[in-house]
Write a protein that holds these residues in place. Sequence first.
Motif, PDB file in Angstrom:
ATOM      1  N   ASN A 110       0.921  -1.472   0.340  1.00  0.00           N
ATOM      2  CA  ASN A 110      -0.065   0.007  -0.153  1.00  0.00           C
ATOM      3  C   ASN A 110       0.912   1.331   0.077  1.00  0.00           C
ATOM      4  N   ALA A 111       2.051   1.748  -0.482  1.00  0.00           N
ATOM      5  CA  ALA A 111       3.239   2.139  -0.894  1.00  0.00           C
ATOM      6  C   ALA A 111       2.404   3.800  -1.251  1.00  0.00           C
ATOM      7  N   PHE A 112       1.156   3.073  -1.955  1.00  0.00           N
ATOM      8  CA  PHE A 112       0.971   4.758  -3.150  1.00  0.00           C
ATOM      9  C   PHE A 112       0.207   5.756  -2.291  1.00  0.00           C
ATOM     10  N   TYR A 113      -0.069   4.794  -0.960  1.00  0.00           N
ATOM     11  CA  TYR A 113      -0.968   5.585  -0.165  1.00  0.00           C
ATOM     12  C   TYR A 113      -0.401   6.255   0.843  1.00  0.00           C
ATOM     13  N   GLU A 114       1.342   6.349   0.524  1.00  0.00           N
ATOM     14  CA  GLU A 114       2.260   7.504   1.746  1.00  0.00           C
ATOM     15  C   GLU A 114       2.972   8.214   1.084  1.00  0.00           C
ATOM     16  N   LYS A 120       3.678   7.893  -7.585  1.00  0.00           N
ATOM     17  CA  LYS A 120       3.881   7.577  -9.465  1.00  0.00           C
ATOM     18  C   LYS A 120       4.766   6.877  -9.660  1.00  0.00           C
ATOM     19  N   ASN A 121       5.323   6.259  -8.821  1.00  0.00           N
ATOM     20  CA  ASN A 121       6.036   5.182  -9.211  1.00  0.00           C
ATOM     21  C   ASN A 121       5.473   3.867  -9.264  1.00  0.00           C
ATOM     22  N   CYS A 122       4.395   3.402  -8.481  1.00  0.00           N
ATOM     23  CA  CYS A 122       2.900   2.621  -8.261  1.00  0.00           C
ATOM     24  C   CYS A 122       2.943   2.943  -9.702  1.00  0.00           C
TER      25      CYS A 122
END
Length: 166
Positions: A110-114, A120-122
């Motif tokens: 769930n890194a895209f929430y962080e 952007k990378n996700c």
Amino acid sequence: MTTQSLEIQLAKFEHLIDGSDPALTLSAIANAWPRQVVLSTSFSFEDQVITHLVASNLIPIDLFTIDTGRLFAETYSTWTATLEKYKVPITAYYPDAQALQQFVVANGPNAFYESVDHRKNCCHIRKVEPLQRALRNRKVWITGIRAAHSPNRQTMPQIEWDEANE
């Protein structure tokens, strides 16, 4: 391409988009660029309308979708129902497994929430790169967008040049 030359190029195609009969418009586009036209579908309402027009009228436009690996169960149900109803192939494009695995191992699922950078990378791994593969060797990309989704979509032109995917 300069803005003026872009406008000249797009003006050549405006006659294909008259709005009076969407099926005729889609047929004209498919005839103008044989086997070079694709429809991207997320199985949303607007995409389903275009899919219906393409499939019901046997318009030679290929369909594709991007499966990010994080789609809702309802999306898969609609995908399955679409295949059953129309009997047309829908090519699925997936994120590169190695790139996605490296991203998730390094950053979590769930890194895209962080952070914006993680988002952007996700997005690049799950959406942009598969889209680039789907559009490779194609001239025309059709997609449904709904004006209600965001303010900038209310004034979107019906045809535009996509420099990022030319």
